[in-house]
Design an enzyme around this catalytic site. Sequence first.
Site, PDB file in Angstrom:
ATOM      1  N   GLY A 129      12.043  -7.849   6.631  1.00  0.00           N
ATOM      2  CA  GLY A 129      12.405  -7.491   4.941  1.00  0.00           C
ATOM      3  C   GLY A 129      11.326  -7.855   4.399  1.00  0.00           C
ATOM      4  N   GLU A 179      10.680  -4.781  -1.398  1.00  0.00           N
ATOM      5  CA  GLU A 179      11.579  -4.858  -2.378  1.00  0.00           C
ATOM      6  C   GLU A 179      12.054  -3.641  -3.357  1.00  0.00           C
ATOM      7  OE1 GLU A 179      11.040  -8.590  -4.427  1.00  0.00           O
ATOM      8  OE2 GLU A 179      10.828  -9.680  -2.604  1.00  0.00           O
ATOM      9  N   GLY A 214       6.828  -2.308  -3.243  1.00  0.00           N
ATOM     10  CA  GLY A 214       6.365  -1.563  -1.872  1.00  0.00           C
ATOM     11  C   GLY A 214       4.956  -1.909  -1.463  1.00  0.00           C
ATOM     12  N   GLU A 263       5.414   2.030   6.187  1.00  0.00           N
ATOM     13  CA  GLU A 263       4.456   0.911   6.669  1.00  0.00           C
ATOM     14  C   GLU A 263       2.767   1.241   6.184  1.00  0.00           C
ATOM     15  OE1 GLU A 263       4.474  -0.350  10.738  1.00  0.00           O
ATOM     16  OE2 GLU A 263       6.694   0.185  10.849  1.00  0.00           O
ATOM     17  N   GLU A 291      -2.028   6.714   0.702  1.00  0.00           N
ATOM     18  CA  GLU A 291      -3.102   6.198  -0.433  1.00  0.00           C
ATOM     19  C   GLU A 291      -3.486   4.980   0.209  1.00  0.00           C
ATOM     20  OE1 GLU A 291      -0.090   7.611  -1.097  1.00  0.00           O
ATOM     21  OE2 GLU A 291      -0.808   9.389  -1.880  1.00  0.00           O
TER      22      GLU A 291
HETATM   23  C1  LIG Z   1      13.274   5.229   5.703  1.00  0.00           C
HETATM   24  C2  LIG Z   1      12.361   3.985   5.165  1.00  0.00           C
HETATM   25  C3  LIG Z   1      12.480   2.980   6.088  1.00  0.00           C
HETATM   26  C4  LIG Z   1      11.551   1.715   5.684  1.00  0.00           C
HETATM   27  N1  LIG Z   1      11.751   0.682   6.530  1.00  0.00           N
HETATM   28  C5  LIG Z   1      11.219  -0.519   6.008  1.00  0.00           C
HETATM   29  C6  LIG Z   1      11.426  -1.675   6.724  1.00  0.00           C
HETATM   30  O1  LIG Z   1      12.210  -1.850   7.940  1.00  0.00           O
HETATM   31  N2  LIG Z   1      10.763  -2.866   6.082  1.00  0.00           N
HETATM   32  C7  LIG Z   1      10.185  -3.023   5.022  1.00  0.00           C
HETATM   33  O2  LIG Z   1       9.698  -3.778   4.728  1.00  0.00           O
HETATM   34  N3  LIG Z   1      10.153  -1.710   4.305  1.00  0.00           N
HETATM   35  C8  LIG Z   1      10.524  -0.431   4.770  1.00  0.00           C
HETATM   36  N4  LIG Z   1      10.300   0.708   4.058  1.00  0.00           N
HETATM   37  C9  LIG Z   1       9.420   0.699   2.730  1.00  0.00           C
HETATM   38  C10 LIG Z   1       7.926   1.244   2.910  1.00  0.00           C
HETATM   39  O3  LIG Z   1       7.004   0.477   3.548  1.00  0.00           O
HETATM   40  C11 LIG Z   1       7.905   1.484   1.399  1.00  0.00           C
HETATM   41  O4  LIG Z   1       8.510   2.476   1.135  1.00  0.00           O
HETATM   42  C12 LIG Z   1       6.262   1.777   1.241  1.00  0.00           C
HETATM   43  O5  LIG Z   1       5.427   0.928   1.627  1.00  0.00           O
HETATM   44  C13 LIG Z   1       5.825   2.254  -0.065  1.00  0.00           C
HETATM   45  O6  LIG Z   1       6.352   1.439  -0.974  1.00  0.00           O
HETATM   46  P1  LIG Z   1       7.295   1.999  -2.334  1.00  0.00           P
HETATM   47  O7  LIG Z   1       8.162   2.864  -1.784  1.00  0.00           O
HETATM   48  O8  LIG Z   1       7.559   0.866  -3.065  1.00  0.00           O
HETATM   49  O9  LIG Z   1       6.281   2.918  -3.038  1.00  0.00           O
HETATM   50  P2  LIG Z   1       5.195   2.346  -4.529  1.00  0.00           P
HETATM   51  O10 LIG Z   1       4.412   1.107  -3.889  1.00  0.00           O
HETATM   52  O11 LIG Z   1       6.010   2.403  -5.548  1.00  0.00           O
HETATM   53  O12 LIG Z   1       4.240   3.886  -4.244  1.00  0.00           O
HETATM   54  C14 LIG Z   1       4.708   4.737  -5.228  1.00  0.00           C
HETATM   55  C15 LIG Z   1       3.356   5.715  -4.957  1.00  0.00           C
HETATM   56  O13 LIG Z   1       2.049   5.094  -5.780  1.00  0.00           O
HETATM   57  C16 LIG Z   1       1.139   5.365  -4.971  1.00  0.00           C
HETATM   58  N5  LIG Z   1       0.561   3.855  -4.982  1.00  0.00           N
HETATM   59  C17 LIG Z   1       0.842   2.745  -5.206  1.00  0.00           C
HETATM   60  N6  LIG Z   1      -0.364   1.796  -5.364  1.00  0.00           N
HETATM   61  C18 LIG Z   1      -1.392   2.411  -5.345  1.00  0.00           C
HETATM   62  C19 LIG Z   1      -2.787   2.089  -5.306  1.00  0.00           C
HETATM   63  N7  LIG Z   1      -3.129   1.020  -5.870  1.00  0.00           N
HETATM   64  N8  LIG Z   1      -3.492   3.244  -5.366  1.00  0.00           N
HETATM   65  C20 LIG Z   1      -3.322   4.322  -5.364  1.00  0.00           C
HETATM   66  N9  LIG Z   1      -2.089   4.804  -5.098  1.00  0.00           N
HETATM   67  C21 LIG Z   1      -0.972   3.948  -5.098  1.00  0.00           C
HETATM   68  C22 LIG Z   1       1.562   5.076  -3.478  1.00  0.00           C
HETATM   69  O14 LIG Z   1       0.683   5.562  -2.670  1.00  0.00           O
HETATM   70  C23 LIG Z   1       2.990   6.245  -3.490  1.00  0.00           C
HETATM   71  O15 LIG Z   1       2.406   7.325  -3.635  1.00  0.00           O
HETATM   72  C24 LIG Z   1      10.898   1.824   4.557  1.00  0.00           C
HETATM   73  C25 LIG Z   1      11.003   3.183   3.722  1.00  0.00           C
HETATM   74  C26 LIG Z   1      11.646   4.229   4.054  1.00  0.00           C
HETATM   75  C27 LIG Z   1      11.460   5.384   3.104  1.00  0.00           C
END
Ligand SMILES: Cc1cc2nc3c(=O)[nH]c(=O)nc-3n(C[C@H](O)[C@H](O)[C@H](O)COP(=O)(O)OP(=O)(O)OC[C@H]3O[C@@H](n4cnc5c(N)ncnc54)[C@H](O)[C@@H]3O)c2cc1C
Length: 383
Positions: free
Chosen positions: A125, A128, A132, A367, A371
């Site tokens: 976990g 949030e 992300g 994971e 980017e």
């Molecule tokens: C099916 C599924 C299973 C998952 N399982 C797990 C799990 O078991 N445990 C867990 O903890 N998480 C899990 N995740 C979460 C996953 O790791 C996150 O969705 C991922 O890290 C991206 O975070 P976010 O969705 O908040 O996107 P955001 O961080 O909001 O990003 C949105 C966009 O902005 C871009 N971005 C953000 N910051 C920057 C920057 N500094 N420079 C350039 N671009 C940027 C990103 O690359 C992306 O294109 C899962 C996600 C999915 C969809």
Amino acid sequence: MPHFRLDDDYEALRQSVREFATEAVAPVIGDFYERHAFPYELVRQMGKMGLFGLPFPTEYGGEGGDYFALCLALEELARVDSSVAITLEAAVSLGAMPIYRFGTAEQKERWLPALCRGEALAAFGLTEPGFGSDAAGAATRAALDGDSWVINGSKAFITNSGTDITCLVTVTAVTGVNPDGSKELSTIIVPSGTPGFTVQPGYSKVGWCASDTHELTFDDVRVPAANLLGERGRGFAQFLRILDEGRIAIAALAVGLAQGCVDESVRYAGQREAFGKRIGEFQAVQFKIADMEAKAHTARLAYYDAAGRMLDGVPFKRQAAIAKLVASEAAMDNAREATQVHGGYGFMNEFPVARFYRDAKVLEIGEGTSEVQRMIIARSLGL
Ligand SMILES: Cc1cc2nc3c(=O)[nH]c(=O)nc-3n(C[C@H](O)[C@H](O)[C@H](O)COP(=O)(O)OP(=O)(O)OC[C@H]3O[C@@H](n4cnc5c(N)ncnc54)[C@H](O)[C@@H]3O)c2cc1C
């Protein structure tokens, strides 16, 4: 330098997982996928095969293998289906691994044996709803109250968190303020069923439809102080380590999907006829499949390299990010082209390539997005 070949133990594992994937997973997984149902019986069989214990020592019920063995198993599973592969990946590299790497002797003895047998699943976990890529921004809080942690907050998209056999989630939470003013992060084990810990209904997802993903909420969740995983304040370093390794595992999974696209395209191009010829006789189709094979092969070398460095104990962060980046992009490219090779049938869910198409996208997100991988690579170059 001699050409690279797998030794006999790795090759035997690869072969047995390949047989399991083609004989046990392929015939049934489409139905689970359609129903968004979790394949408990397949998980049970994978447990019996020892897949959940692959990289863990025998003293905790593991197989005494290594992380590369896990990657090989993930590649072969994903060559047929990614929901099953991500269930194994998340259970081992995200679920059980933090307990193994950072847990006390008591925590390992309590949780690892059932996790290694696949009879129980642990979830990771970190993400949030509001944080992300910027996971260190976490808003979930944990406060010490006597000899208990009291946790409040929520986690998003957590894999394997709501199955009937999920036994715990490791929660990254803010436990204070560091001397430099940044958030002090720690990891706390929250067993399933703890009062105040609610697993929300499963998401409706584009892909990985036979895997289990939920939002989790924590409302004054009270667990013993002894549920702290490792040292207080080490949460940031812990999740970086787990994600660095996990990227190699996701790269292996992505290579499997990319290779599965080649398998299905070769098969289909050898059967389908157009203009009085098999479509595989058209050079345009041959070139698509040749490009797909080249991408799967080069991405495989990238994850082999990253895994080899990790097992040798030398820095592997950049190589893991490169492997995850190129393998997830290979998977996405190959899924698009394999669907094209299948024409209209590629758009029908009964064909495996339709599942590959739906499953590929998340590999560029989970994971660490593509980017984020590029940020890690650029930083490693001193930029
Ligand atoms: C099916 C599924 C299973 C998952 N399982 C797990 C799990 O078991 N445990 C867990 O903890 N998480 C899990 N995740 C979460 C996953 O790791 C996150 O969705 C991922 O890290 C991206 O975070 P976010 O969705 O908040 O996107 P955001 O961080 O909001 O990003 C949105 C966009 O902005 C871009 N971005 C953000 N910051 C920057 C920057 N500094 N420079 C350039 N671009 C940027 C990103 O690359 C992306 O294109 C899962 C996600 C999915 C969809």
